[in-house]
Design a protein around this motif. Structure first.
Motif, PDB file in Angstrom:
ATOM      1  N   LYS A   1       0.835  -1.198   0.000  1.00 56.18           N
ATOM      2  CA  LYS A   1       0.000   0.000   0.000  1.00 56.18           C
ATOM      3  C   LYS A   1       0.875   1.254   0.000  1.00 56.18           C
ATOM      4  O   LYS A   1       0.601   2.218  -0.740  1.00 56.18           O
ATOM      5  N   GLU A   2       1.934   1.259   0.822  1.00 56.41           N
ATOM      6  CA  GLU A   2       2.846   2.412   0.845  1.00 56.41           C
ATOM      7  C   GLU A   2       3.510   2.618  -0.520  1.00 56.41           C
ATOM      8  O   GLU A   2       3.626   3.750  -1.000  1.00 56.41           O
TER       9      GLU A   2
ATOM     10  N   ASP B   1       0.985   4.052  -2.838  1.00 57.09           N
ATOM     11  CA  ASP B   1       0.794   5.475  -2.544  1.00 57.09           C
ATOM     12  C   ASP B   1       1.984   6.300  -3.028  1.00 57.09           C
ATOM     13  O   ASP B   1       1.815   7.378  -3.617  1.00 57.09           O
TER      14      ASP B   1
ATOM     15  N   LYS C   1       1.966   9.181  -5.845  1.00 61.26           N
ATOM     16  CA  LYS C   1       2.514  10.514  -5.579  1.00 61.26           C
ATOM     17  C   LYS C   1       3.609  10.853  -6.583  1.00 61.26           C
ATOM     18  O   LYS C   1       3.654  11.965  -7.124  1.00 61.26           O
TER      19      LYS C   1
END
Length: 171
Positions: free
Chosen positions: A49-50, A53, A57
């Motif tokens: 998930k990181e 993300d 970004k």
């Protein structure tokens, strides 16, 4: 009467003991094996998930950077056009300066050539005058040789001078 499977106290005790042992074993294995696997899977989910993300970004940042880059490219193109137009203007100005200087130089050369022509004309006229004086001297010498008296000689010189004109001696 005999039963199909002897359901007696010993079988029930063994079945309960087996069930309790399996429950303890399942609980122990769950604690020892399933918990770390769950933690590892949760940690992996969190990292994925990181990373997703971070990728989103970075993709958004890349779009912004791309837009900035394209804007700067357009500005650079505009600056290049401005620089090129200024260079063309300077070149045209330099060209007109060079042409003007060349015309001035040509005019000076023509003026100098005209002055030299005038000087050559004056020299030629002076040489003609000198030749006329030399011819007059020779004529006077011939007249003297012929023993003409001084009155005749003076009249010949005066006549020659009148023929040559007073302008010859003044210039």
């Amino acid at each position: 009467m005999e039963r199909l499977f002897n359901l007696d106290a010993q079988l029930l005790f063994d079945a309960c003991t087996l069930a309790i042992a399996m429950f303890v074993l399942f609980t122990l294995l769950s604690y020892l094996l399933f918990e770390p696997v769950r933690k590892m899977l949760d940690e992996r989910k969190r990292r994925v998930k990181e990373e997703q993300d971070t990728a989103k970004k970075e993709r958004a940042d890349a779009v912004v950077f791309k837009e900035e880059y394209e804007t700067k490219l357009k500005e650079v193109d505009k600056e290049a056009q401005v620089i090129l137009s200024e260079a063309r203007k300077k070149a045209m100005k330099t060209e007109s300066q060079i042409v003007a200087e060349a015309k001035e130089e040509a005019a000076r050369i023509i003026a100098r050539a005209n002055a030299e022509v005038e000087l050559e004309k004056k020299r030629a006229l002076d040489e003609m005058k000198q030749e006329m004086v030399a011819i007059a001297s020779l004529m006077a010498g011939k007249v003297v040789k012929a023993s003409i008296d001084t009155n005749v000689q003076e009249s010949l010189i005066d006549e020659t001078l009148k023929e040559m004109g007073e302008r010859t001696w003044l210039s």
